[in-house]
Structure formats: C-alpha cells, structure tokens
Motif scaffolding. Structure first.
Motif, PDB file in Angstrom:
ATOM      1  N   TRP A  54     -26.071 -12.580  49.725  1.00 58.52           N
ATOM      2  CA  TRP A  54     -25.939 -11.694  48.561  1.00 58.52           C
ATOM      3  C   TRP A  54     -25.703 -10.254  48.967  1.00 58.52           C
ATOM      4  O   TRP A  54     -24.981  -9.520  48.292  1.00 58.52           O
ATOM      5  N   ALA A  55     -26.262  -9.837  50.088  1.00 57.40           N
ATOM      6  CA  ALA A  55     -26.012  -8.467  50.556  1.00 57.40           C
ATOM      7  C   ALA A  55     -24.541  -8.275  50.916  1.00 57.40           C
ATOM      8  O   ALA A  55     -23.928  -7.254  50.566  1.00 57.40           O
ATOM      9  N   GLU A  89     -30.182 -14.365  51.434  1.00 54.06           N
ATOM     10  CA  GLU A  89     -30.326 -12.913  51.267  1.00 54.06           C
ATOM     11  C   GLU A  89     -29.162 -12.198  51.938  1.00 54.06           C
ATOM     12  O   GLU A  89     -28.581 -11.264  51.386  1.00 54.06           O
ATOM     13  N   SER A 105     -33.535 -19.283  52.403  1.00 54.53           N
ATOM     14  CA  SER A 105     -33.551 -18.165  51.457  1.00 54.53           C
ATOM     15  C   SER A 105     -33.235 -16.846  52.153  1.00 54.53           C
ATOM     16  O   SER A 105     -32.565 -15.981  51.580  1.00 54.53           O
ATOM     17  N   LEU A 155     -22.465  -8.227  47.802  1.00 55.04           N
ATOM     18  CA  LEU A 155     -22.578  -6.935  47.134  1.00 55.04           C
ATOM     19  C   LEU A 155     -21.623  -5.925  47.761  1.00 55.04           C
ATOM     20  O   LEU A 155     -20.937  -5.177  47.059  1.00 55.04           O
ATOM     21  N   THR A 207     -27.430 -10.231  58.235  1.00 49.61           N
ATOM     22  CA  THR A 207     -26.514  -9.309  57.558  1.00 49.61           C
ATOM     23  C   THR A 207     -25.893  -8.339  58.553  1.00 49.61           C
ATOM     24  O   THR A 207     -24.682  -8.091  58.526  1.00 49.61           O
ATOM     25  N   PHE A 242     -22.622 -12.565  44.370  1.00 50.16           N
ATOM     26  CA  PHE A 242     -23.830 -11.757  44.551  1.00 50.16           C
ATOM     27  C   PHE A 242     -24.953 -12.246  43.643  1.00 50.16           C
ATOM     28  O   PHE A 242     -26.073 -12.491  44.095  1.00 50.16           O
ATOM     29  N   VAL A 243     -24.672 -12.409  42.360  1.00 51.98           N
ATOM     30  CA  VAL A 243     -25.702 -12.805  41.399  1.00 51.98           C
ATOM     31  C   VAL A 243     -26.235 -14.206  41.707  1.00 51.98           C
ATOM     32  O   VAL A 243     -27.450 -14.428  41.730  1.00 51.98           O
ATOM     33  N   SER A 282     -31.713 -17.052  46.376  1.00 51.35           N
ATOM     34  CA  SER A 282     -32.584 -16.507  47.412  1.00 51.35           C
ATOM     35  C   SER A 282     -33.977 -16.217  46.864  1.00 51.35           C
ATOM     36  O   SER A 282     -34.983 -16.544  47.509  1.00 51.35           O
ATOM     37  N   MET A 283     -34.046 -15.646  45.679  1.00 52.33           N
ATOM     38  CA  MET A 283     -35.346 -15.342  45.075  1.00 52.33           C
ATOM     39  C   MET A 283     -36.104 -16.613  44.678  1.00 52.33           C
ATOM     40  O   MET A 283     -37.322 -16.679  44.841  1.00 52.33           O
ATOM     41  N   LEU A 330     -28.249 -14.128  44.965  1.00 49.41           N
ATOM     42  CA  LEU A 330     -29.491 -13.394  44.740  1.00 49.41           C
ATOM     43  C   LEU A 330     -30.516 -14.279  44.038  1.00 49.41           C
ATOM     44  O   LEU A 330     -31.676 -14.366  44.464  1.00 49.41           O
TER      45      LEU A 330
END
Length: 109
Positions: free
Chosen positions: A18-19, A15, A11, A22, A72, A37-38, A44-45, A41
C-alpha cells in the motif's frame, strides 16, 4: 499462534504494497494505484488486527512496521530508482535485526 505470525508477516508485506501504491497514485490522483492503495491498506489492517488477537501489540506492531518499512525501502530502490547508500543499507540491516530481536524476545511465544 503460528498462523498469527504468518498472517502478521503477510500483513507487513501488504503494508509495503500500500505504501508503494500510494507513491504510484501520485497523491491519489491516479485511479488504479489509488484503488490498489485502499485494497492493500484494508487487507494489511485486517491481517494486523487478526494477529493482534494472539500476539502482544508491542511485538506484533514492531514486526509489522519493520517488515513494511524494510521491504518498502528495498522495493523503492528497485521500482522507483531511489538512491542506495551505505547508511541506507546499514539502517535496513538494523531494522531487520530489530524485527528478528522482537521475534526472539519471547513475546508471544
């Protein structure tokens, strides 16, 4: 408990995904990086949520953020040509040391 740690690490890696998506989406104006990204995200959540069923929130969140931030930063240098400095490298080492320290702290073991 081992599965929670595996999911947490994955996860944290998501993250980072998704960063970076973005950033690549240019403010959510490019379709496929925005979709990426979506999706990343949400995954990951969901993974963080699963890990929090077993692991303490302070340790799990710290590890999740540390993995995501470190990965990242490294990938931003590789993929986006961001500058590298001694201070940046030392700071990343400190983040990784913090993640290891949280893991070794016994929280969740």
């Amino acid at each position: 408990m081992a599965l929670a740690w595996i999911v947490l690490v994955l996860s944290g890696m998501l993250e980072s995904g998704w960063a970076l998506s973005l950033k690549a989406s240019e403010g959510l104006t490019r379709l496929w990086p925005s979709v990426s990204f979506v999706v990343l995200l949400v995954l990951s959540m969901v993974g963080l949520s699963y890990a929090l069923k077993t692991l303490p929130v302070g340790v799990a969140y710290g590890v999740w953020v540390g993995i995501g931030a470190s990965l990242t930063a490294v990938l931003a240098v590789v993929l986006f040509g961001e500058a590298v400095s001694v201070l940046k490298v030392i700071s990343l080492v400190l983040i990784v040391a913090g993640v290891v320290g949280l893991n070794l702290s016994g929280g969740g073991h």
